[in-house]
Write an enzyme that holds these catalytic residues in place. Structure first.
Site, PDB file in Angstrom:
ATOM      1  N   CYS A   4       0.830  -1.200   0.000  1.00 23.10           N
ATOM      2  CA  CYS A   4       0.000   0.000   0.000  1.00 23.10           C
ATOM      3  C   CYS A   4       0.868   1.256   0.000  1.00 23.10           C
ATOM      4  O   CYS A   4       2.022   1.236  -0.456  1.00 23.10           O
ATOM      5  CB  CYS A   4      -0.985  -0.017   1.167  1.00 23.10           C
ATOM      6  SG  CYS A   4      -2.316   1.196   0.997  1.00 23.10           S
ATOM      7  N   ASP A  12      -3.566   1.540  10.179  1.00 27.13           N
ATOM      8  CA  ASP A  12      -4.725   2.434  10.352  1.00 27.13           C
ATOM      9  C   ASP A  12      -5.238   2.416  11.778  1.00 27.13           C
ATOM     10  O   ASP A  12      -5.740   3.414  12.288  1.00 27.13           O
ATOM     11  CB  ASP A  12      -5.843   2.027   9.393  1.00 27.13           C
ATOM     12  CG  ASP A  12      -5.451   2.360   7.970  1.00 27.13           C
ATOM     13  OD1 ASP A  12      -4.719   1.559   7.355  1.00 27.13           O
ATOM     14  OD2 ASP A  12      -5.816   3.452   7.502  1.00 27.13           O
TER      15      ASP A  12
HETATM   16  C1  RUB Z   1      -3.860   3.274   3.527  1.00 22.23           C
HETATM   17  C2  RUB Z   1      -3.154   2.318   4.425  1.00 22.23           C
HETATM   18  C3  RUB Z   1      -1.896   2.818   5.060  1.00 22.23           C
HETATM   19  C4  RUB Z   1      -2.239   3.411   6.447  1.00 22.23           C
HETATM   20  C5  RUB Z   1      -1.058   4.153   7.045  1.00 22.23           C
HETATM   21  O1  RUB Z   1      -5.119   2.796   3.120  1.00 22.23           O
HETATM   22  O2  RUB Z   1      -3.594   1.225   4.702  1.00 22.23           O
HETATM   23  O3  RUB Z   1      -0.989   1.779   5.249  1.00 22.23           O
HETATM   24  O4  RUB Z   1      -3.315   4.310   6.344  1.00 22.23           O
HETATM   25  O5  RUB Z   1      -0.760   5.285   6.257  1.00 22.23           O
HETATM   26  P1  RUB Z   1      -6.046   3.746   2.202  1.00 22.23           P
HETATM   27  P2  RUB Z   1       0.070   6.516   6.873  1.00 22.23           P
HETATM   28  O6  RUB Z   1      -5.277   4.045   0.947  1.00 22.23           O
HETATM   29  O7  RUB Z   1      -7.268   2.955   1.963  1.00 22.23           O
HETATM   30  O8  RUB Z   1      -6.323   5.007   3.001  1.00 22.23           O
HETATM   31  O9  RUB Z   1       1.341   5.939   7.398  1.00 22.23           O
HETATM   32  O10 RUB Z   1       0.265   7.457   5.703  1.00 22.23           O
HETATM   33  O11 RUB Z   1      -0.754   7.112   7.967  1.00 22.23           O
END
Ligand code: RUB
Length: 304
Positions: A126, A197
């Site tokens: 991701c 998340d």
């Molecule tokens: C994004 C996702 C990321 C976390 C952490 O999912 O799973 O790994 O949100 O991101 P989506 P960060 O694209 O569905 O939002 O480290 O930028 O907070």
């Protein structure tokens, strides 16, 4: 940006990634302070309503309700102030909170970069700003890392990660999601590094769908599995037995044209059990999953 615009952008994933969502929500709440109100109580009522609109925008990242609940806690703490002073104080305190989130990201980048070794081969899934900050910091400190990014169907957030890593100059290879185990074994991946998340008090990590499959392959192949998450992603409500809703997204993300008689199920996140996680890198240090409980109680004493 107004609350309604930010809520829409979060829902449509124009604003995405759990940290960005939390910061955007706090900024939108701060902007609400400029709205006309007769008195402090009226403005607090407005903030509560706006907070609810923002909370309803996406269900899984607990950083969103945490950010809003913290702003509402600050509002409640200052409720005796007359309107002008209330606006100024709360605006300053929300600004500080946002600043702290950016500092947390920097600290995690520093700690995570210490864990990364020269010539490491890393696999990420991701697109996580926190993961990218660690990789950037490791690269800047002279570690010649290589990174595999899963494309991350169905929304292809892996492309964002790959593009960003390539821009920095880090050698990066894009793979299809289902190649993760094969690549880990054949390319001798040293570490998996993902964002998060939500993290429950028992150390369960909720992250983009597919994370748990990668974690179980990593365990089988004895590849270190690291999650990088700011404490704002810890769930205080998990101590009360509450669970977040796993977002179920539109079938249109999976199939452009429907196939007659075929249903589509499109969950956006999954749960990785603590036994698959070696370390959770937070701004307070790199901790094993069973350390989340104490850190959560310390960081969320205001909520608990
Ligand atoms: C994004 C996702 C990321 C976390 C952490 O999912 O799973 O790994 O949100 O991101 P989506 P960060 O694209 O569905 O939002 O480290 O930028 O907070």
């Amino acid at each position: 940006m107004s609350v309604s615009i930010v809520a829409r952008k979060i829902r449509d994933m124009e604003i995405r990634g759990a940290l960005d969502i939390a910061i955007a929500a706090a900024k939108a709440m701060r902007r609400e302070l400029e709205e006309p109100s007769k008195n402090t109580a009226g403005l607090i009522a407005r903030l509560k309503n706006s907070g609810q609109i923002l909370k309803n925008s996406r269900p899984t990242a607990v950083s969103l309700p945490n950010s809003i609940n913290y702003v509402l806690y600050l509002a409640e703490k200052n409720k005796e102030l007359e309107l002008g002073e209330f606006r100024n104080t709360l605006s300053r305190e929300i600004k500080n909170f946002i600043h702290e989130q950016n500092l947390a990201l920097e600290k995690i980048a520093e700690i995570g970069s210490n864990i990364i070794q020269d010539k490491d081969i890393i696999l990420t899934h991701c697109n996580s700003d926190t993961v990218l900050a660690i990789l950037h910091s490791a690269w800047n400190s002279g570690k010649k890392i290589r990174v595999f990014c899963t494309e991350t169907r169905p929304r292809y957030q892996g492309h964002i990660s790959a593009r960003e890593l390539s821009r920095i100059g880090i050698p990066v290879t894009l793979i299809v999601d289902s190649a993760a185990r094969f690549v880990m074994e054949k390319m001798k991946v040293d570490r998996v590094l993902v964002g998060g998340d939500t993290v429950y008090a028992n150390g369960v990590l909720i992250n983009k769908i597919g994370t748990s499959q990668i974690a179980s392959s990593a365990k089988e192949l004895e590849v270190e599995f690291l999650a990088a998450v700011e404490c704002i992603k810890f769930s205080p409500e998990s101590l009360l037995g509450k669970r977040v809703k796993i977002e179920d997204r539109s079938p249109k993300e999976v199939l452009e044209k429907t196939i007659k008689g075929v249903k589509v199920f499109n969950p956006a996140f999954d749960l990785t059990m603590p036994e698959f996680i070696d370390l959770i890198i937070t701004e307070e240090g790199a901790i094993p999953p069973h350390g989340v409980y104490s850190l959560l109680k310390e960081k969320f004493s205001w909520e608990l």
